[in-house]
Write an enzyme that holds these catalytic residues in place. Structure first.
Site, PDB file in Angstrom:
ATOM      1  CG  HIS A  77      -2.015  -1.038   1.100  1.00 50.51           C
ATOM      2  ND1 HIS A  77      -3.287  -0.758   0.670  1.00 50.51           N
ATOM      3  CD2 HIS A  77      -1.994  -2.379   1.314  1.00 50.51           C
ATOM      4  CE1 HIS A  77      -4.010  -1.863   0.636  1.00 50.51           C
ATOM      5  NE2 HIS A  77      -3.241  -2.870   1.035  1.00 50.51           N
ATOM      6  CG  ASP A 127      -0.021   9.446   0.634  1.00 49.33           C
ATOM      7  OD1 ASP A 127      -0.022   8.284   1.075  1.00 49.33           O
ATOM      8  OD2 ASP A 127      -0.740  10.356   1.086  1.00 49.33           O
ATOM      9  CG  ASP A 168      20.700 -22.323 -21.140  1.00 44.07           C
ATOM     10  OD1 ASP A 168      21.367 -22.648 -22.149  1.00 44.07           O
ATOM     11  OD2 ASP A 168      20.948 -21.318 -20.458  1.00 44.07           O
TER      12      ASP A 168
HETATM   13  C1  GDG Z   1      -1.809   3.570   3.288  1.00 47.50           C
HETATM   14  C2  GDG Z   1      -0.892   4.384   2.373  1.00 47.50           C
HETATM   15  C3  GDG Z   1      -2.697   4.472   0.676  1.00 47.50           C
HETATM   16  C4  GDG Z   1      -8.515  10.154   8.051  1.00 47.50           C
HETATM   17  N1  GDG Z   1      -8.890  10.940   9.056  1.00 47.50           N
HETATM   18  C5  GDG Z   1     -10.043  10.462   9.526  1.00 47.50           C
HETATM   19  C6  GDG Z   1     -10.393   9.348   8.786  1.00 47.50           C
HETATM   20  N2  GDG Z   1      -9.427   9.178   7.872  1.00 47.50           N
HETATM   21  C7  GDG Z   1      -9.411   8.109   6.874  1.00 47.50           C
HETATM   22  C8  GDG Z   1      -9.673   8.675   5.501  1.00 47.50           C
HETATM   23  C9  GDG Z   1      -8.966   7.686   4.602  1.00 47.50           C
HETATM   24  C10 GDG Z   1      -7.853   7.144   5.480  1.00 47.50           C
HETATM   25  O1  GDG Z   1      -8.151   7.509   6.810  1.00 47.50           O
HETATM   26  C11 GDG Z   1      -6.510   7.729   5.150  1.00 47.50           C
HETATM   27  O2  GDG Z   1      -6.207   7.415   3.830  1.00 47.50           O
HETATM   28  P1  GDG Z   1      -4.754   7.084   3.311  1.00 47.50           P
HETATM   29  O3  GDG Z   1      -4.810   6.960   1.857  1.00 47.50           O
HETATM   30  O4  GDG Z   1      -3.787   8.084   3.865  1.00 47.50           O
HETATM   31  O5  GDG Z   1      -4.554   5.638   3.941  1.00 47.50           O
HETATM   32  P2  GDG Z   1      -3.586   4.913   5.030  1.00 47.50           P
HETATM   33  O6  GDG Z   1      -4.268   3.698   5.484  1.00 47.50           O
HETATM   34  O7  GDG Z   1      -3.185   5.843   6.083  1.00 47.50           O
HETATM   35  O8  GDG Z   1      -2.305   4.547   4.211  1.00 47.50           O
HETATM   36  C12 GDG Z   1      -1.688   5.281   1.450  1.00 47.50           C
HETATM   37  C13 GDG Z   1      -3.530   3.600   1.603  1.00 47.50           C
HETATM   38  O9  GDG Z   1      -2.725   2.811   2.480  1.00 47.50           O
HETATM   39  C14 GDG Z   1      -4.425   2.661   0.810  1.00 47.50           C
HETATM   40  O10 GDG Z   1      -3.693   1.762   0.051  1.00 47.50           O
HETATM   41  O11 GDG Z   1      -3.560   5.360  -0.006  1.00 47.50           O
HETATM   42  O12 GDG Z   1      -0.823   5.945   0.564  1.00 47.50           O
HETATM   43  O13 GDG Z   1      -0.002   5.155   3.167  1.00 47.50           O
HETATM   44  O14 GDG Z   1      -9.813   6.651   4.241  1.00 47.50           O
HETATM   45  O15 GDG Z   1     -11.038   8.770   5.305  1.00 47.50           O
HETATM   46  N3  GDG Z   1     -11.508   8.636   8.990  1.00 47.50           N
HETATM   47  C15 GDG Z   1     -12.338   9.052   9.983  1.00 47.50           C
HETATM   48  N4  GDG Z   1     -12.026  10.112  10.761  1.00 47.50           N
HETATM   49  C16 GDG Z   1     -10.926  10.854  10.575  1.00 47.50           C
HETATM   50  O16 GDG Z   1     -10.676  11.805  11.293  1.00 47.50           O
HETATM   51  N5  GDG Z   1     -13.455   8.371  10.205  1.00 47.50           N
END
Ligand code: GDG
Length: 724
Positions: A164, A371, A678
């Site tokens: 990821h 990211d 081969d």
């Molecule tokens: C890895 C990789 C890749 C954030 N604040 C709140 C909240 N969130 C949720 C968002 C979003 C998720 O967290 C963050 O998204 P990311 O893309 O940064 O995902 P990560 O799991 O941290 O990271 C990243 C991902 O995996 C997927 O493959 O995109 O690059 O680092 O969904 O909505 N959710 C709630 N409250 C918050 O305050 N409920």
């Protein structure tokens, strides 16, 4: 029936222990939602760490039973495991390395040992639950050793791996002392997925340069199977964000939040606390905007949500302090009684509130320094149901490869970010709508469910491809057939290529002399069969190595032949004009001068450019250049260019191993013919021989041969069977 097992470091729940009792809530993250369609059906399960240290055995048992009902299997980690494996190796070595923050990398052998140990614990937990033919999908950088461990324990399982976070350039990977084991670990999988083409390209290059595994069109040629590497950009649960944004509840909440802010333009920034997210840089840019455009004072606010994370780690603590100071600085400088430029929240919000923030924001400012994908920007786009809003997105996020209608910025270029915010603030509504519609169309189509389906389909596909190769694998039944036919034969002949077929490759071609085992094997075989060594090597080397043996030799791909009855007399296939050599040698020499480690070998009928000792990437680059140069020259001279193992060879086209083999058999009646080779010069032999011949290609490449065999070791075993 086979089942599917999802494996990730964290289970899709958050477990909390309070005063001795525990409570667990399902996680609403994108991955959990996407994979729910899998682990919640049939016998499928999800294996992972519940996220909290549970030491009490009775409580562990209770949690285990509770999770079992929800189709989850916990792997319990101790406090030491969490510190060394998770916070240590995963988050202080791999995370900074993979996000290009090499200054934060920790090289701690104890952390590495813990990483190995915990990957083993995961492997044991899976093996306990898995059937031999199950499908296992492993997620992310915390479990990179697991695919290989699983492959060893469950050789027939179908194993997928998805990373990821970004996969960085080889230059970063080679800094990690444990790089070989990490890459080998991942290569235990059948399908390896990344978010972007760049991640996949970096992985293939690292595997080629560090582990010596070559690949073509995303297929790695491993010793006994092919592995597919591909890019699978992850989507979101689009429908969920769209539905929430349209709901009455959401509209009420937006109204409630917006009223005190009047008609200010709102810029939204949401991240987990992490140095990869570029939060201080974003604040510097916002500060610059307020400095440059006084007319915006009182008219624009930045809503900055930072979700607490890893804040016990020193670098994260420092980051938090830096953000606090920057926010304080901006607010103290510009605030008025009824305007606060930065609305700063250091906490998470429930989904409905998050969705309200997405809906009300005029701009989403998503500027990570690195990211893997970034889902926040996708969720913002899905939530803009009225299509009014602008996304400013960092080029360093995987999502920037899909969301081309965003304003794309380099997050290190402060002025570019300031300009992008200003452009967004002044963008006409029609343009906002046009851009938003295109992005929404894209994200709706490639949502997280589609992502899961495509990954699983590809996993099926690679297994089918492997099965095609396996159906041609020389197994015990084929060996039995060959043995029986050989023993019955009165006049058998064996055409055996040398390098890569009877022996492995060495750095220096001169070092690949036949060892004692091989000499005795050939010697014994030649008592019952006509043994022909058919090689691209020059006649003097072959002649010297097999001087005292009763074998026929074909050298230089068929230019020279030496019959065992007359070992002194090398016969030439045909006297031909070699006036072409001078021109070609001049070109090759030019490429030797530009390529340290390359050398030219001159054979009677050919010229060979060797690049085995050249720095790998450079060698490939120069080989491609020389190949196209030689192909162009070859037309004028009527020559043929051959790509061999770390060599390019140019020669007369009517000379090849196939013709030489037929020539040698002329006038004889053979009741058993077998050819093993081969590389693609051996394909000429496979094609030329009559169809009743047994033809075998070493390695699992596409071939005209009837069968594939794993390596020169297995070739020797097969030949040994013919003697016994
Ligand atoms: C890895 C990789 C890749 C954030 N604040 C709140 C909240 N969130 C949720 C968002 C979003 C998720 O967290 C963050 O998204 P990311 O893309 O940064 O995902 P990560 O799991 O941290 O990271 C990243 C991902 O995996 C997927 O493959 O995109 O690059 O680092 O969904 O909505 N959710 C709630 N409250 C918050 O305050 N409920």
């Amino acid at each position: 029936m086979s089942k599917t097992i999802i494996v990730s470091n964290r289970l899709p729940i958050s477990l909390r222990i309070k005063k001795g009792t525990y409570e667990s809530k399902p996680s609403a993250g994108g991955l959990a939602t996407g994979l729910a369609s899998i682990y919640k059906t049939g016998e499928n399960i999800w294996i992972g760490w519940p996220g909290t240290v549970v030491d009490n055995p009775e409580q562990r048992e209770e949690i285990l039973l509770n999770l079992q009902e929800r189709k989850m299997v916990p792997v319990f980690l101790s406090q030491k495991d969490v510190e060394e494996f998770y916070e240590g190796f995963s988050n202080e070595t791999l995370w900074p390395a993979f996000h290009y923050f090499t200054q934060y990398m920790v090289y701690n052998p104890e952390h590495w040992e813990a990483y190995y140990r915990v990957n083993e614990m995961f492997c044991e937990a899976i093996v306990e639950k898995a059937n031999p033919d199950d499908t296992i999908w492993v997620h992310d950088y915390q479990l990179m050793l697991l695919p290989k461990m699983l492959r060893e324990a469950l050789p027939d399982a179908t194993i997928g791996f998805f990373q990821h976070i970004p996969f960085p350039s080889y230059e970063i990977i080679r800094m990690i002392p444990w790089r070989n084991a990490i890459l080998e670990g991942v290569c235990g999988a059948d399908l390896i997925g990344f978010h972007t083409y760049d991640d996949m390209r970096h992985f293939l290059s690292a595997v080629s340069r560090i582990n010596g595994l070559s690949s073509e069109s995303g297929y790695i040629q491993a010793e006994n199977r092919i592995i597919n590497v591909d890019s699978f950009p992850m989507g979101i649960d689009y429908g969920k964000f769209e539905k929430q944004a349209k709901s009455k509840k959401n509209q009420r909440l937006v109204q409630e939040y917006k009223t005190p802010l009047g008609d200010q333009k709102l810029i939204l920034s949401i991240d987990r606390l992490d140095y990869s997210k570029g939060i201080p840089q974003r604040l510097h840019a916002f500060n610059q905007l307020l400095e440059d455009y006084k007319e915006l004072h009182g008219k624009v606010s930045l809503i900055m949500i930072v979700v607490p994370s890893r804040d016990t780690v020193q670098s994260y603590k420092e980051l938090k302090e830096e953000i606090d100071l920057l926010v304080g600085g901006i607010n103290s400088k510009y605030s008025t009684l009824n305007w606060k430029p930065v609305q700063y929240f250091y906490r998470g919000f429930p989904f409905n509130e998050l969705s309200a923030y997405y809906s009300m924001a005029d701009i989403a400012l998503v500027t990570p320094l690195r990211d893997g994908m970034n889902l926040v920007c996708k969720e913002y786009v899905a939530s803009k149901v009225d299509k009014k809003g602008v996304l400013i997105l960092s080029e360093m996020a995987g999502a920037s490869k899909e969301l081309l209608e965003a304003i794309l910025v380099n997050p290190n270029d402060k002025q570019a970010v300031v300009d992008a915010i200003y452009e967004a603030l002044t963008m006409p509504p029609e343009e906002q709508e046009a851009r938003m519609s295109l992005m929404q169309e894209n994200l709706r189509k490639y949502d997280v469910f589609q992502w899961v389906d495509v990954f699983m389909d590809r996993l099926d596909d690679v297994k089918k491809k492997q099965a095609e190769f396996r159906s041609k694998n020389v197994d015990s039944q084929i060996i039995g057939q060959i043995e029986a036919a050989f023993k019955k034969a009165k006049n058998p002949v064996l055409f055996l290529d040398y390098d890569g077929t009877l022996t492995g490759f060495t750095g220096n071609p001169g070092d690949a002399k036949p060892d004692d085992e091989l000499r005795s094997l050939i010697c014994s075989l030649s008592k019952t069969a006509q043994v022909v060594l058919i090689s691209g090597r020059d006649k003097d080397t072959l002649g010297a190595w097999f001087e005292d043996m009763s074998v026929d030799l074909i050298a230089e791909h068929g230019v020279w032949m030496r019959k065992k009855e007359n070992p002194e007399a090398w016969e030439i296939y045909a006297e031909v004009d070699d006036s072409w050599k001078e021109d070609i040698r001049n070109i090759m020499e030019y490429y030797v001068l530009r390529t340290p480690g390359a050398l030219i070998e001159e054979k009677h009928h050919s010229l060979v450019w060797h690049y085995r000792k050249v720095d790998k990437g450079l060698g490939n680059l120069r080989m491609r250049e020389l190949l196209s140069h030689l192909k162009y020259m070859a037309r004028g001279h009527n020559l043929q260019v051959l790509e061999g193992n770390m060599v390019l060879e140019i020669k007369m086209p009517d000379i090849n191993k196939g013709r030489a083999a037929l020539n040698l058999m002329k006038g004889q009646e053979h009741d058993f013919i077998m050819a093993i080779g081969d590389d693609w010069t051996d394909e000429d032999t496979f094609k030329a021989l009559p169809k009743e011949a047994f033809t075998i290609r070493v390695g699992y490449s596409y071939t005209h041969a009837d069968y594939n065999i794993k390596s020169h070791r297995q070739v020797r075993n097969l030949l040994a069977k013919l003697i016994n």
